[in-house]
Design a protein around this motif. Structure first.
Motif, PDB file in Angstrom:
ATOM      1  N   SER A  55       0.629  -1.628  -0.292  1.00 20.24           N
ATOM      2  CA  SER A  55       0.142  -0.039  -0.327  1.00 20.24           C
ATOM      3  C   SER A  55       1.361   1.408   0.075  1.00 20.24           C
ATOM      4  O   SER A  55       2.239   1.242  -0.044  1.00 20.24           O
ATOM      5  CB  SER A  55      -1.396  -0.426   1.859  1.00 20.24           C
ATOM      6  N   PRO A  56       0.490   2.703  -0.610  1.00 23.07           N
ATOM      7  CA  PRO A  56       1.055   3.804   0.177  1.00 23.07           C
ATOM      8  C   PRO A  56       2.117   3.788   1.761  1.00 23.07           C
ATOM      9  O   PRO A  56       2.629   4.515   1.585  1.00 23.07           O
ATOM     10  CB  PRO A  56       0.300   4.992  -0.870  1.00 23.07           C
ATOM     11  N   ALA A  57       0.757   3.435   1.737  1.00 20.14           N
ATOM     12  CA  ALA A  57       1.499   3.764   3.823  1.00 20.14           C
ATOM     13  C   ALA A  57       2.485   3.147   3.822  1.00 20.14           C
ATOM     14  O   ALA A  57       3.248   3.292   4.506  1.00 20.14           O
ATOM     15  CB  ALA A  57      -0.113   3.682   4.699  1.00 20.14           C
ATOM     16  N   SER A  58       2.479   1.700   3.471  1.00 22.30           N
ATOM     17  CA  SER A  58       3.439   0.890   3.322  1.00 22.30           C
ATOM     18  C   SER A  58       4.453   1.371   3.312  1.00 22.30           C
ATOM     19  O   SER A  58       5.803   1.188   3.286  1.00 22.30           O
ATOM     20  CB  SER A  58       3.044  -0.517   3.540  1.00 22.30           C
ATOM     21  N   TRP A 118      12.599   0.664  -7.042  1.00 22.12           N
ATOM     22  CA  TRP A 118      11.406  -0.087  -5.554  1.00 22.12           C
ATOM     23  C   TRP A 118      10.092   0.776  -5.381  1.00 22.12           C
ATOM     24  O   TRP A 118       9.115   0.101  -4.306  1.00 22.12           O
ATOM     25  CB  TRP A 118      12.877   0.451  -4.639  1.00 22.12           C
ATOM     26  N   LEU A 119       9.935   1.680  -5.638  1.00 15.56           N
ATOM     27  CA  LEU A 119       8.586   2.445  -5.219  1.00 15.56           C
ATOM     28  C   LEU A 119       7.659   2.214  -6.552  1.00 15.56           C
ATOM     29  O   LEU A 119       7.735   2.634  -7.592  1.00 15.56           O
ATOM     30  CB  LEU A 119       9.273   3.973  -5.572  1.00 15.56           C
ATOM     31  N   ARG A 120       6.654   1.954  -6.055  1.00 13.31           N
ATOM     32  CA  ARG A 120       5.973   1.828  -6.364  1.00 13.31           C
ATOM     33  C   ARG A 120       4.473   2.945  -6.801  1.00 13.31           C
ATOM     34  O   ARG A 120       3.859   3.326  -8.028  1.00 13.31           O
ATOM     35  CB  ARG A 120       5.435  -0.140  -6.685  1.00 13.31           C
ATOM     36  N   HIS A 121       4.362   3.153  -5.994  1.00 16.13           N
ATOM     37  CA  HIS A 121       3.212   4.545  -5.308  1.00 16.13           C
ATOM     38  C   HIS A 121       3.226   5.259  -5.217  1.00 16.13           C
ATOM     39  O   HIS A 121       2.403   6.384  -5.527  1.00 16.13           O
ATOM     40  CB  HIS A 121       2.432   3.880  -3.752  1.00 16.13           C
ATOM     41  N   HIS A 122       4.833   6.030  -4.768  1.00 18.48           N
ATOM     42  CA  HIS A 122       5.215   7.350  -5.157  1.00 18.48           C
ATOM     43  C   HIS A 122       6.725   7.404  -6.161  1.00 18.48           C
ATOM     44  O   HIS A 122       7.345   6.441  -7.020  1.00 18.48           O
ATOM     45  CB  HIS A 122       6.048   7.260  -3.844  1.00 18.48           C
ATOM     46  N   ARG A 123       6.634   8.958  -6.406  1.00 13.64           N
ATOM     47  CA  ARG A 123       8.181   8.746  -7.438  1.00 13.64           C
ATOM     48  C   ARG A 123       8.766  10.421  -6.455  1.00 13.64           C
ATOM     49  O   ARG A 123       8.002  11.276  -5.878  1.00 13.64           O
ATOM     50  CB  ARG A 123       7.079   8.908  -8.113  1.00 13.64           C
ATOM     51  N   ALA A 145       2.575  10.932  -5.047  1.00 15.22           N
ATOM     52  CA  ALA A 145       1.847  10.437  -5.186  1.00 15.22           C
ATOM     53  C   ALA A 145       2.253   9.716  -7.167  1.00 15.22           C
ATOM     54  O   ALA A 145       1.578  10.539  -7.275  1.00 15.22           O
ATOM     55  CB  ALA A 145       0.219   9.947  -4.503  1.00 15.22           C
ATOM     56  N   ARG A 146       1.911   8.086  -7.346  1.00 10.06           N
ATOM     57  CA  ARG A 146       1.939   8.060  -8.696  1.00 10.06           C
ATOM     58  C   ARG A 146       0.404   8.059  -9.091  1.00 10.06           C
ATOM     59  O   ARG A 146       0.359   8.390 -10.633  1.00 10.06           O
ATOM     60  CB  ARG A 146       2.573   6.489  -8.973  1.00 10.06           C
ATOM     61  N   ASP A 147      -0.401   8.545  -8.623  1.00 12.25           N
ATOM     62  CA  ASP A 147      -1.743   8.017  -8.675  1.00 12.25           C
ATOM     63  C   ASP A 147      -2.064   9.745  -9.451  1.00 12.25           C
ATOM     64  O   ASP A 147      -3.262   9.727  -9.534  1.00 12.25           O
ATOM     65  CB  ASP A 147      -2.933   7.116  -8.350  1.00 12.25           C
ATOM     66  N   GLY A 148      -1.009   9.987  -9.081  1.00 10.90           N
ATOM     67  CA  GLY A 148      -1.949  11.543  -8.712  1.00 10.90           C
ATOM     68  C   GLY A 148      -2.295  12.842  -7.697  1.00 10.90           C
ATOM     69  O   GLY A 148      -2.567  13.783  -7.189  1.00 10.90           O
ATOM     70  N   GLY A 149      -2.571  11.853  -6.667  1.00 11.54           N
ATOM     71  CA  GLY A 149      -2.762  12.332  -5.236  1.00 11.54           C
ATOM     72  C   GLY A 149      -2.187  12.965  -4.766  1.00 11.54           C
ATOM     73  O   GLY A 149      -1.543  14.103  -4.952  1.00 11.54           O
ATOM     74  N   VAL A 168       5.374  13.823   5.503  1.00 11.97           N
ATOM     75  CA  VAL A 168       3.960  14.342   6.387  1.00 11.97           C
ATOM     76  C   VAL A 168       3.158  14.442   4.785  1.00 11.97           C
ATOM     77  O   VAL A 168       3.706  15.091   4.235  1.00 11.97           O
ATOM     78  CB  VAL A 168       3.998  15.449   7.438  1.00 11.97           C
ATOM     79  N   PRO A 169       1.930  15.166   4.717  1.00  9.64           N
ATOM     80  CA  PRO A 169       1.938  15.816   4.313  1.00  9.64           C
ATOM     81  C   PRO A 169       1.808  16.678   3.485  1.00  9.64           C
ATOM     82  O   PRO A 169       2.357  17.533   4.702  1.00  9.64           O
ATOM     83  CB  PRO A 169       0.173  15.619   3.765  1.00  9.64           C
ATOM     84  N   LEU A 170       2.817  17.250   1.769  1.00 14.95           N
ATOM     85  CA  LEU A 170       3.280  18.522   1.675  1.00 14.95           C
ATOM     86  C   LEU A 170       2.681  19.449   2.566  1.00 14.95           C
ATOM     87  O   LEU A 170       2.507  20.399   2.311  1.00 14.95           O
ATOM     88  CB  LEU A 170       2.818  18.354  -0.120  1.00 14.95           C
ATOM     89  N   ALA A 171       0.865  19.536   2.029  1.00 14.08           N
ATOM     90  CA  ALA A 171      -0.255  20.315   2.510  1.00 14.08           C
ATOM     91  C   ALA A 171      -0.041  20.542   3.715  1.00 14.08           C
ATOM     92  O   ALA A 171       0.595  22.491   4.673  1.00 14.08           O
ATOM     93  CB  ALA A 171      -1.568  20.057   1.884  1.00 14.08           C
ATOM     94  N   ILE A 172       0.358  20.084   5.026  1.00 17.30           N
ATOM     95  CA  ILE A 172       0.371  20.256   6.622  1.00 17.30           C
ATOM     96  C   ILE A 172       1.941  20.479   6.492  1.00 17.30           C
ATOM     97  O   ILE A 172       2.409  22.021   6.966  1.00 17.30           O
ATOM     98  CB  ILE A 172       0.720  18.882   7.145  1.00 17.30           C
ATOM     99  N   TRP A 173       3.387  20.123   5.750  1.00 20.51           N
ATOM    100  CA  TRP A 173       4.443  20.948   6.156  1.00 20.51           C
ATOM    101  C   TRP A 173       4.194  22.425   6.045  1.00 20.51           C
ATOM    102  O   TRP A 173       4.880  22.813   6.239  1.00 20.51           O
ATOM    103  CB  TRP A 173       5.537  19.788   5.027  1.00 20.51           C
ATOM    104  N   MET A 174       3.675  22.599   4.657  1.00 24.91           N
ATOM    105  CA  MET A 174       3.580  23.756   3.857  1.00 24.91           C
ATOM    106  C   MET A 174       3.505  25.096   4.565  1.00 24.91           C
ATOM    107  O   MET A 174       3.469  25.923   4.809  1.00 24.91           O
ATOM    108  CB  MET A 174       2.933  24.019   2.900  1.00 24.91           C
ATOM    109  N   ARG A 175       2.087  25.132   5.640  1.00 26.51           N
ATOM    110  CA  ARG A 175       1.662  25.124   6.927  1.00 26.51           C
ATOM    111  C   ARG A 175       2.570  25.726   8.379  1.00 26.51           C
ATOM    112  O   ARG A 175       2.065  26.062   8.498  1.00 26.51           O
ATOM    113  CB  ARG A 175       0.658  24.960   7.535  1.00 26.51           C
ATOM    114  N   GLY A 176       4.125  24.934   7.851  1.00 29.42           N
ATOM    115  CA  GLY A 176       4.650  24.854   8.668  1.00 29.42           C
ATOM    116  C   GLY A 176       5.184  23.617  10.322  1.00 29.42           C
ATOM    117  O   GLY A 176       4.813  24.160  11.263  1.00 29.42           O
ATOM    118  N   TYR A 177       4.633  22.973   9.670  1.00 30.22           N
ATOM    119  CA  TYR A 177       4.650  21.751   9.925  1.00 30.22           C
ATOM    120  C   TYR A 177       6.034  21.384  11.334  1.00 30.22           C
ATOM    121  O   TYR A 177       7.058  21.995  10.350  1.00 30.22           O
ATOM    122  CB  TYR A 177       4.428  20.151   9.323  1.00 30.22           C
ATOM    123  N   SER A 178       5.630  21.176  12.096  1.00 30.79           N
ATOM    124  CA  SER A 178       6.954  20.611  12.851  1.00 30.79           C
ATOM    125  C   SER A 178       6.390  19.872  14.120  1.00 30.79           C
ATOM    126  O   SER A 178       5.714  19.970  15.135  1.00 30.79           O
ATOM    127  CB  SER A 178       7.500  22.676  13.762  1.00 30.79           C
TER     128      SER A 178
END
Length: 179
Positions: A55-58, A118-123, A145-149, A168-178
């Protein structure tokens, strides 16, 4: 026609040497670099981390584990094991790394994982930058995500050497994730 014993020798000599070479940055802003060469055995061991990805998570968990393993290998040829999380004040250790170093290293690690298949779900998607207050810029490696997600960030800068990266998701990181 070659004798059978010579054919085997010819194949052995003609076989490509499977290895990978990565540049490891350190000392803030990639001021110093070391070259990490991985042989076929090391690549095979690293690739095994992806054998049971379903899965993408694994896959993201395998990516985090592989990033940590690559840093441990890089510590054999560079002083980076002394790196402390973030940018401690008055840090004069030889192997210190800032977010520029970490982002370049992890981006290279992700590119290797992608190139090895090695990456099937991401790039691997290079380096991403945020500057929420214009003076507080931060860099990290990006994973799409390879599926455009969803896009993700793999960030090793926050913690001391050896700790797993934040993924972490990019959107969360962009908001200043720490963490």
């Amino acid at each position: 026609m070659l004798p059978q014993r010579w054919l085997g020798l010819l194949l052995l000599v003609a076989a490509p040497a499977f290895s990978a070479t990565l540049t490891v940055c350190y000392h803030y802003g990639c001021a110093r670099q070391a070259t990490l060469t991985l042989d076929a055995t090391e690549l095979a061991r690293l690739g095994q981390r992806f054998a049971h990805v379903d899965s993408p998570a694994s896959e993201r968990a395998a990516i985090a584990d592989t990033v940590s393993a690559l840093y441990r290998l890089a510590a054999r040829i560079s002083p980076i094991a002394s790196d402390k999380g973030r940018n401690p004040p008055d840090d004069d250790s030889e192997g210190k790394m800032d977010c520029v170093d970490h982002s370049r290293n992890v981006s290279g690690f992700l590119a290797l994982m992608d190139a090895e298949g090695w990456l099937r779900h991401h790039r691997a998607a290079g380096v991403v930058h945020r500057a929420p207050w214009f003076v507080d810029g931060h860099f990290a490696a990006r994973l799409d995500a390879r599926d455009g997600g969803q896009s993700w960030v793999v960030d090793t800068w926050f913690a001391d050497f050896g700790a797993p990266p934040a993924v972490v998701p990019l959107a969360i990181w962009m908001r200043g994730y720490s963490p």
